[in-house]
Scaffold this motif. Structure first.
Motif, mmCIF file in Angstrom:
data_model
loop_
_atom_site.group_PDB
_atom_site.id
_atom_site.type_symbol
_atom_site.label_atom_id
_atom_site.label_comp_id
_atom_site.label_asym_id
_atom_site.label_seq_id
_atom_site.Cartn_x
_atom_site.Cartn_y
_atom_site.Cartn_z
ATOM 1 N N VAL A 4 36.386 67.520 58.591
ATOM 2 C CA VAL A 4 37.963 66.866 58.796
ATOM 3 C C VAL A 4 38.079 65.674 59.046
ATOM 4 C CG1 VAL A 4 39.819 67.508 60.372
ATOM 5 C CG2 VAL A 4 38.193 69.338 59.815
ATOM 6 N N ALA A 5 39.009 64.715 58.469
ATOM 7 C CA ALA A 5 39.193 63.689 58.615
ATOM 8 C C ALA A 5 40.276 63.233 59.008
ATOM 9 C CB ALA A 5 38.595 62.797 57.523
ATOM 10 N N GLN A 6 41.004 62.649 60.053
ATOM 11 C CA GLN A 6 42.110 62.272 60.162
ATOM 12 C C GLN A 6 42.454 61.072 60.754
ATOM 13 O OE1 GLN A 6 42.061 65.232 63.476
ATOM 14 N NE2 GLN A 6 43.435 66.715 62.365
ATOM 15 N N VAL A 7 43.612 60.401 60.729
ATOM 16 C CA VAL A 7 43.961 59.331 61.250
ATOM 17 C C VAL A 7 45.358 59.067 61.992
ATOM 18 C CG1 VAL A 7 45.482 58.706 58.640
ATOM 19 C CG2 VAL A 7 44.379 56.896 60.139
ATOM 20 N N ILE A 8 45.543 58.189 62.834
ATOM 21 C CA ILE A 8 46.722 58.174 63.741
ATOM 22 C C ILE A 8 46.712 56.366 64.036
ATOM 23 C CG2 ILE A 8 45.379 58.439 65.859
ATOM 24 C CD1 ILE A 8 48.039 60.093 66.757
ATOM 25 N N ARG A 9 47.793 56.208 64.447
ATOM 26 C CA ARG A 9 47.819 54.826 65.049
ATOM 27 C C ARG A 9 47.418 54.624 66.548
ATOM 28 N NH1 ARG A 9 49.358 51.059 61.596
ATOM 29 N NH2 ARG A 9 50.622 51.617 59.484
ATOM 30 N N VAL A 10 46.941 53.425 66.792
ATOM 31 C CA VAL A 10 46.727 53.241 68.291
ATOM 32 C C VAL A 10 47.908 52.125 68.787
ATOM 33 C CG1 VAL A 10 44.904 51.657 67.971
ATOM 34 C CG2 VAL A 10 45.335 52.955 70.138
ATOM 35 N N ARG A 11 48.431 52.394 69.613
ATOM 36 C CA ARG A 11 49.656 51.419 70.096
ATOM 37 C C ARG A 11 48.653 49.965 70.602
ATOM 38 N NH1 ARG A 11 54.097 53.747 70.545
ATOM 39 N NH2 ARG A 11 54.198 56.129 70.902
ATOM 40 N N PRO A 12 48.958 48.897 70.008
ATOM 41 C CA PRO A 12 48.263 47.716 70.304
ATOM 42 C C PRO A 12 48.015 47.257 71.920
ATOM 43 C CG PRO A 12 49.489 47.213 68.256
ATOM 44 C CD PRO A 12 49.979 48.722 69.022
ATOM 45 N N GLY A 47 41.925 47.657 62.729
ATOM 46 C CA GLY A 47 43.206 47.322 62.987
ATOM 47 C C GLY A 47 43.624 48.017 64.176
ATOM 48 N N ASP A 48 45.200 48.682 63.687
ATOM 49 C CA ASP A 48 45.831 49.655 64.621
ATOM 50 C C ASP A 48 45.499 51.239 64.427
ATOM 51 O OD1 ASP A 48 47.380 49.648 62.590
ATOM 52 O OD2 ASP A 48 49.308 49.347 63.661
ATOM 53 N N ARG A 49 44.549 51.475 63.477
ATOM 54 C CA ARG A 49 44.563 52.676 63.051
ATOM 55 C C ARG A 49 43.115 53.438 63.659
ATOM 56 N NH1 ARG A 49 47.178 54.851 57.663
ATOM 57 N NH2 ARG A 49 48.906 53.738 57.708
ATOM 58 N N LEU A 50 43.134 54.439 63.951
ATOM 59 C CA LEU A 50 41.977 55.270 64.555
ATOM 60 C C LEU A 50 41.773 56.316 63.503
ATOM 61 C CD1 LEU A 50 43.263 55.869 68.236
ATOM 62 C CD2 LEU A 50 41.424 54.317 67.460
ATOM 63 N N PHE A 51 40.619 56.375 63.012
ATOM 64 C CA PHE A 51 39.914 57.420 62.169
ATOM 65 C C PHE A 51 39.086 58.263 62.802
ATOM 66 C CE2 PHE A 51 36.305 58.590 59.404
ATOM 67 C CZ PHE A 51 37.023 59.160 58.591
ATOM 68 N N SER A 52 39.175 59.817 62.802
ATOM 69 C CA SER A 52 38.493 60.616 63.307
ATOM 70 C C SER A 52 37.542 61.532 62.149
ATOM 71 C CB SER A 52 39.272 61.431 64.257
ATOM 72 O OG SER A 52 39.654 62.614 63.698
ATOM 73 N N TYR A 53 36.555 61.960 62.597
ATOM 74 C CA TYR A 53 35.879 62.867 61.739
ATOM 75 C C TYR A 53 35.112 63.776 62.640
ATOM 76 C CZ TYR A 53 31.905 64.617 58.847
ATOM 77 O OH TYR A 53 31.277 65.527 58.102
ATOM 78 N N PHE A 54 35.236 64.929 62.269
ATOM 79 C CA PHE A 54 34.250 66.310 62.614
ATOM 80 C C PHE A 54 33.980 67.242 61.740
ATOM 81 C CE2 PHE A 54 38.919 67.365 63.693
ATOM 82 C CZ PHE A 54 38.634 68.672 63.336
ATOM 83 N N GLU A 55 32.986 67.996 62.180
ATOM 84 C CA GLU A 55 32.439 69.008 61.344
ATOM 85 C C GLU A 55 33.015 70.281 62.244
ATOM 86 O OE1 GLU A 55 28.414 67.996 60.926
ATOM 87 O OE2 GLU A 55 29.009 66.421 59.368
ATOM 88 N N TYR A 56 33.630 71.236 61.635
ATOM 89 C CA TYR A 56 34.103 72.274 61.917
ATOM 90 C C TYR A 56 33.046 73.568 61.554
ATOM 91 C CZ TYR A 56 36.956 76.427 63.171
ATOM 92 O OH TYR A 56 37.029 77.680 63.720
ATOM 93 N N HIS A 57 32.526 74.447 62.367
ATOM 94 C CA HIS A 57 31.540 75.168 62.344
ATOM 95 C C HIS A 57 32.046 76.732 62.514
ATOM 96 C CE1 HIS A 57 27.957 72.527 61.275
ATOM 97 N NE2 HIS A 57 28.771 71.781 62.066
#
Length: 107
Positions: A4-12, A47-57
């Motif tokens: 699972v890969a997701q993205v969101i913005r972080v407030r600077p 920059g102002d984007r957070l990228f998350s990655y995890f593995e779901y089992h």
């Protein structure tokens, strides 16, 4: 296993706070992630984007996410982290972290 890969913005103006929070994630939050069958979880910044990655089992990601959302420690954690974030333009209505499409995988 599902990746699972997701993205969101972080407030600077909240970036330093967001980094500080993640230097010491509460153990009950980490334990709940593991109980929800989430492993190899990481968050990256560009920059102002957070990228998350995890593995779901597990067998039912939606049910495990609901279980996580019902957890008091996780709710308290999200009260600290959510003000630091805001959804990306590409997020679906009501979606906080926008899911990303996998277009390549080398194993």
């Amino acid at each position: 296993m599902k990746r699972v890969a997701q993205v969101i913005r972080v407030r600077p103006e909240m970036l330093d706070e967001y980094r500080a929070l993640h230097r010491d994630v509460p153990q009950p939050v980490l334990d709940q992630l593991r109980r929800c069958h989430i492993a190899n979880y990481s968050i990256h910044l560009l920059g102002d984007r957070l990228f998350s990655y995890f593995e779901y089992h597990g067998d039912d990601l939606a049910a495990d996410i609901a279980l996580m959302a019902a957890d008091e420690a996780t709710q308290a954690w999200w009260k600290l982290t959510d003000p630091c974030q805001h959804p990306v333009q590409e997020a679906a209505p009501g979606e906080w972290w926008a899911s990303m499409e996998q277009v390549f995988l080398m194993e």
